[in-house]
Write a protein that holds these residues in place. Structure first.
Motif, PDB file in Angstrom:
ATOM      1  N   THR A 247      20.487  81.747  49.304  1.00  0.00           N
ATOM      2  CA  THR A 247      21.484  82.874  50.321  1.00  0.00           C
ATOM      3  C   THR A 247      21.271  83.776  50.905  1.00  0.00           C
ATOM      4  O   THR A 247      21.614  84.942  51.840  1.00  0.00           O
ATOM      5  CB  THR A 247      22.212  83.511  49.098  1.00  0.00           C
ATOM      6  OG1 THR A 247      21.613  84.387  47.962  1.00  0.00           O
ATOM      7  CG2 THR A 247      23.393  83.196  48.334  1.00  0.00           C
TER       8      THR A 247
ATOM      9  N   ALA B 146      28.021  78.128  53.451  1.00  0.00           N
ATOM     10  CA  ALA B 146      27.964  78.748  52.050  1.00  0.00           C
ATOM     11  C   ALA B 146      27.824  78.578  50.950  1.00  0.00           C
ATOM     12  O   ALA B 146      26.727  79.392  50.333  1.00  0.00           O
ATOM     13  CB  ALA B 146      28.379  79.879  52.820  1.00  0.00           C
TER      14      ALA B 146
ATOM     15  N   TYR C 120      30.129  85.907  49.674  1.00  0.00           N
ATOM     16  CA  TYR C 120      28.178  85.505  49.993  1.00  0.00           C
ATOM     17  C   TYR C 120      27.682  86.675  50.646  1.00  0.00           C
ATOM     18  O   TYR C 120      26.664  87.308  50.569  1.00  0.00           O
ATOM     19  CB  TYR C 120      28.237  83.975  51.562  1.00  0.00           C
ATOM     20  CG  TYR C 120      27.348  83.600  51.414  1.00  0.00           C
ATOM     21  CD1 TYR C 120      26.421  82.872  51.103  1.00  0.00           C
ATOM     22  CD2 TYR C 120      26.442  84.425  52.733  1.00  0.00           C
ATOM     23  CE1 TYR C 120      25.700  82.059  51.038  1.00  0.00           C
ATOM     24  CE2 TYR C 120      24.554  83.458  53.541  1.00  0.00           C
ATOM     25  CZ  TYR C 120      24.642  82.297  52.668  1.00  0.00           C
ATOM     26  OH  TYR C 120      22.921  82.304  52.912  1.00  0.00           O
TER      27      TYR C 120
END
Length: 97
Positions: free
Chosen positions: A68, A59, A97
């Protein structure tokens, strides 16, 4: 006239199932996949051992790379062992995230 068919211009969808965080190979694989114009990374799935630790690495890499939009899946967590990248992700929260 262009002789290429429309299929030759389509990206190949891929899922990376990874044990990122042990050796450097999966870190390089993820980086190369993100930079490869022929591939469309759809999911990064962490497996083996401390999958939460591995997901934090994936992540954070995706976030730094501005990707993302790619989900990170977390496999079954069955170890608390970490690796060399522990300090790099020590303060990284997956929830961000």
């Amino acid at each position: 006239m262009n002789s290429k068919t429309s299929n030759e211009h389509q990206k190949i969808p891929v899922i990376l199932d990874t044990d990122i965080g042990d050796d450097i190979d999966d870190t390089w694989a993820l980086t190369m996949m993100l930079k490869c114009p022929e591939l469309d990374v759809k999911l990064v799935m962490t497996d083996t051992g401390n999958t939460t630790y591995r997901a934090r690495i994936a992540a954070k890499m995706l976030e730094i790379g501005g990707r993302t939009d790619i989900p990170v899946g977390i496999g079954i967590h069955y170890s608390d062992k970490t690796g060399r990248q522990k300090s790099w992700v020590a303060d990284y929260e997956l929830s961000s995230y």
